[in-house]
Scaffold this active site. Structure first.
Site, PDB file in Angstrom:
ATOM      1  N   ASN A 103     -13.486   1.071  14.444  1.00 46.69           N
ATOM      2  CA  ASN A 103     -13.093   1.734  13.201  1.00 46.69           C
ATOM      3  C   ASN A 103     -14.287   2.029  12.296  1.00 46.69           C
ATOM      4  O   ASN A 103     -14.539   3.184  11.963  1.00 46.69           O
ATOM      5  CB  ASN A 103     -12.057   0.873  12.457  1.00 46.69           C
ATOM      6  CG  ASN A 103     -10.725   0.800  13.173  1.00 46.69           C
ATOM      7  OD1 ASN A 103      -9.987   1.777  13.229  1.00 46.69           O
ATOM      8  ND2 ASN A 103     -10.417  -0.352  13.743  1.00 46.69           N
ATOM      9  N   TYR A 160      -8.078  -5.749  10.664  1.00 46.88           N
ATOM     10  CA  TYR A 160      -7.854  -4.305  10.767  1.00 46.88           C
ATOM     11  C   TYR A 160      -8.027  -3.633   9.411  1.00 46.88           C
ATOM     12  O   TYR A 160      -8.750  -2.626   9.271  1.00 46.88           O
ATOM     13  CB  TYR A 160      -6.466  -4.017  11.333  1.00 46.88           C
ATOM     14  CG  TYR A 160      -6.102  -2.548  11.284  1.00 46.88           C
ATOM     15  CD1 TYR A 160      -6.767  -1.617  12.071  1.00 46.88           C
ATOM     16  CD2 TYR A 160      -5.086  -2.084  10.439  1.00 46.88           C
ATOM     17  CE1 TYR A 160      -6.454  -0.260  12.015  1.00 46.88           C
ATOM     18  CE2 TYR A 160      -4.758  -0.744  10.384  1.00 46.88           C
ATOM     19  CZ  TYR A 160      -5.438   0.174  11.160  1.00 46.88           C
ATOM     20  OH  TYR A 160      -5.130   1.506  11.097  1.00 46.88           O
TER      21      TYR A 160
END
Length: 308
Positions: free
Chosen positions: A87, A137
Site C-alpha cells: 500500500n 491496514y
C-alpha cells in the site's frame, strides 16, 4: 487521445475502474498489475512489480506519458510488513515516477475509510476528521494518503485521494463480508441447508456500490480543479452488516436462519459505526452515489448466478 494508466487493474476496484474508463471517449486505457492479462482485458497490459526492476519500471511508465494515473494497488490482509509494502511503498514508487512530469498528470489514489478509525456513532465522517487508524491496514493506507497529500502540497503532482468507504460488488474475496456470505449461501443452496453462520453483524457501515466508486474515479480524472487532497467516496447512508446479509439471503432465495458465530473482524468491534459525509464529493466532483443497497445486492446475486 489521452492515456489513463490504471495500476492494480485486476483488483476488485481496479476492474470496475477500467470498465468505467473504457466508456470515456478519447481515452486510451492501459492496465498494470502482477501476472498475466485478466480474462476479457483487451487493452494494453503491463505485468510489472512497482517495487522491483526500478529502471525498467520507471522508463516504461514514463514513456507512456499518461494524463491520468489511478492507483488502486494494495492488499487488505497480510502482515504489517506486507501491508506497508503493497500500500504505502507502492504509492511512494508511483509518486517518484510521476512527480514533476513534462506534461500534467492527474494522480488519483484509492484510499480507505479505515484511515479514520473510530468516531462517535451517528456523526458522519468528514474529510476534516483527524485520522486514527487502529490496524496495520489503516495505518498503511494513511501513510499512502499522507504521501500523496504531501506531493500535492509541494506541487509535485496534481492529485487526490478518494477515501472509499465499504465498497461492495460482485466477486469479492472470501475474506470479506460479501464474499463469505455469498459462499455460505451458495453452499446452503447446494446442500439444502437451513442455516448459515456468519460473524457478528451489528456494525453499521456505509456500503457504496463499486460502480459508484468507479464513477467517482472518472469524475476525479475529469474535473478541472480538485481543490482538496482528500475526498470521501461513500453512499452517505447507514446500514448494518445484518441489513446487507439479510438482503443477500433474500436475493438468493434463502429463507433459513442466519446465525452470528465467532468473533468476526476486530475492526467491526473497534469501529461500530462509520458513515461518510459526502458533501465535498458532491461539491468538487459533482458526484453522488447512484446505487442503493438493493441495487448493489441485485448485481451481486445476478453475477453470482452467472448473469451480467
Amino acid at each position: 487521445m489521452t492515456v489513463a494508466l490504471v495500476c492494480g487493474a485486476s483488483g476488485f476496484i481496479g476492474r470496475w475502474v477500467c470498465e468505467a474508463v473504457r466508456r470515456q471517449s478519447g481515452t486510451e486505457l492501459i492496465g498494470l498489475g502482477l501476472g498475466s492479462k485478466p480474462a476479457g482485458f483487451e487493452e494494453r497490459w503491463l505485468d510489472l512489480d512497482l517495487l522491483h526492476d526500478d529502471r525498467r519500471v520507471t522508463h516504461e511508465l514514463r514513456e507512456l506519458g499518461p494524463a491520468t494515473v489511478v492507483n488502486s494497488t494494495g492488499a487488505t490482509h497480510g502482515s504489517a510488513l506486507e501491508l506497508i509494502r503493497s500500500n504505502a511503498l507502492a504509492t511512494a514508487r508511483l509518486l517518484e515516477i510521476f512527480e514533476h512530469p513534462e506534461a500534467p498528470v492527474r494522480f488519483v489514489q484509492i484510499g480507505s475509510a479505515s484511515e479514520y478509525g473510530p468516531g462517535p456513532a451517528g456523526t458522519p465522517v468528514a474529510e476534516t476528521t483527524a485520522p486514527h487508524p487502529i490496524g496495520a491496514y489503516g495505518i498503511a493506507k494513511l501513510a499512502a494518503t499522507q504521501l500523496v497529500a504531501a506531493a500535492v502540497s509541494a506541487g509535485a503532482v496534481d492529485g487526490v485521494v478518494l477515501r472509499v468507504f465499504n465498497a461492495v460488488g460482485p466477486s469479492m474475496p472470501p475474506n470479506t463480508l460479501v464474499g463469505a456470505t455469498v459462499d455460505s449461501l451458495r453452499t446452503a443452496q447446494s446442500l439444502g441447508a437451513q442455516t448459515i453462520s456468519v460473524g457478528p453483524l451489528g456494525a453499521v457501515r456505509d456500503f457504496v456500490d463499486v460502480r459508484d466508486v468507479a464513477a467517482a474515479v472518472v469524475a476525479a480524472m475529469a474535473v478541472p480543479e480538485l481543490n482538496s487532497p482528500i475526498i470521501n467516496v461513500g453512499s452517505g447512508t447507514a446500514h448494518s452488516a445484518r441489513d446487507l446479509v439479510e438482503a443477500l439471503a433474500v436475493g438468493f432465495g434463502f429463507t433459513g436462519r442466519i446465525e452470528e458465530r465467532g468473533s468476526g473482524s476486530p475492526r467491526s468491534a473497534d469501529v461500530p459505526w462509520q458513515v461518510a459525509d459526502v458533501s465535498l464529493a458532491a461539491r468538487i466532483l459533482g458526484w453522488r452515489a447512484g446505487h442503493d443497497l438493493g441495487s448493489s445486492v441485485e448485481l451481486i446475486v445476478r453475477e453470482a448466478a452467472g448473469g451480467r
